[in-house]
Design an enzyme around this catalytic site. Structure first.
Site, short mmCIF file in Angstrom:
data_model
loop_
_atom_site.label_atom_id
_atom_site.label_comp_id
_atom_site.label_asym_id
_atom_site.label_seq_id
_atom_site.Cartn_x
_atom_site.Cartn_y
_atom_site.Cartn_z
N ARG A 1 1.11 10.33 1.40
CA ARG A 1 1.37 11.48 2.57
C ARG A 1 2.50 11.98 2.15
NH1 ARG A 1 0.74 7.28 7.69
NH2 ARG A 1 -1.06 6.19 6.83
N LYS B 1 -11.50 -1.54 6.27
CA LYS B 1 -10.19 -1.24 7.11
C LYS B 1 -10.81 -1.16 8.69
CE LYS B 1 -6.57 2.16 7.58
NZ LYS B 1 -5.45 2.61 6.95
N GLU C 1 0.83 -1.26 0.01
CA GLU C 1 -0.02 0.18 -0.02
C GLU C 1 0.80 1.30 0.01
OE1 GLU C 1 -2.87 0.01 3.17
OE2 GLU C 1 -2.90 2.10 3.46
C1 3PG Z 1 -2.49 3.21 8.30
O1 3PG Z 1 -2.45 4.40 7.43
O2 3PG Z 1 -3.06 2.09 7.86
C2 3PG Z 1 -1.83 3.80 9.64
O3 3PG Z 1 -0.90 4.75 9.67
C3 3PG Z 1 -1.14 2.47 9.99
O4 3PG Z 1 -0.70 2.70 11.14
P1 3PG Z 1 0.52 2.22 11.80
O5 3PG Z 1 1.80 3.26 11.37
O6 3PG Z 1 0.40 2.36 13.27
O7 3PG Z 1 1.20 0.63 11.16
#
Ligand code: 3PG
Length: 211
Positions: free
Chosen positions: A44, A128, A40
């Site tokens: 960002r 999700k 994925e």
């Molecule tokens: C996402 O976008 O799925 C999250 O930022 C993932 O969270 P994590 O950084 O705690 O794995």
């Protein structure tokens, strides 16, 4: 094979956050070398779209999707640049609509029964669950799974090697996602072997947990 079937086999979705397509490609190759099959690329950074396009074109062994997709416009841009699925932190009808019109899987973030029910009524069978560890973790997933009997969940947010097996043991969980597989410091240092090792570790945990 459908992406949900691939995820059921290899239930880990690593996040790739890069501002340089070369880095995104190297990171994705390192994840593939560890045995992962889906990645994925998160929206960002300023060059996230280029990163997605590069991974989609240059790492054919990986199924590349777009994450942190916030708007219908971004969803269209992601799909125009090679995304094979869409992930959002929240549930937005516009984003879901674009993915459905264009025939690709979409995994919007949910954390309450109302959001899951809304997703169900938009015709989705997988969402999700975000931020997974803060939104009630495994007990919440079990509670949601008992009501929404056909819904599959993809917990992300606070998932890591210490709790991956626990999340994957919930029958309603399709796969888990997260950034623990792509530590920024290791990538900045060019230590892609560390990424491969984390991916391999996740594959091992998933195999042990799912049999
Ligand atoms: C996402 O976008 O799925 C999250 O930022 C993932 O969270 P994590 O950084 O705690 O794995």
């Amino acid at each position: 094979m459908k992406i949900n079937e691939i995820l059921a086999n290899r239930p880990v979705v690593p996040l790739v956050q890069a501002d340089d397509p070369t880095v995104a490609v190297k990171t994705s190759r390192a994840l593939a070398a560890g045995g992962l099959t889906v990645v994925e690329v998160v929206f960002r950074t300023d060059r996230a779209l280029e990163c997605l396009q590069a991974v989609a074109e240059e790492v054919p062994e990986m199924i590349a999707g777009a994450g942190t997709v916030l708007s219908a416009e971004q969803a269209n841009a992601a799909l125009d640049n090679g995304a094979r699925f869409i992930v959002s932190p929240g549930l937005d009808d516009g984003v879901v609509g674009v993915a459905q019109e264009r025939g690709v899987p979409v995994y919007p973030g949910t954390m309450t029964p109302s959001e899951v029910q809304h997703a169900f009524n938009l015709g989705l069978d997988t969402v999700k669950f975000f931020p997974g560890s803060l939104a009630g973790g495994v007990p919440m997933l079990k509670a949601l799974g008992s009501v929404f009997r056909t819904m599959k969940f993809m917990p992300t947010g606070g998932v890591g090697p210490g709790n991956l097996a626990e999340f994957l043991s919930v029958p309603a969980v399709l796969a888990c996602g997260g950034s623990w597989l792509t530590p920024a410091a290791e990538i900045a240092a060019g230590n892609y072997d560390a990424v491969t090792a984390l991916a391999a570790e996740a594959v091992e945990i998933a195999s042990a947990s799912r049999g």
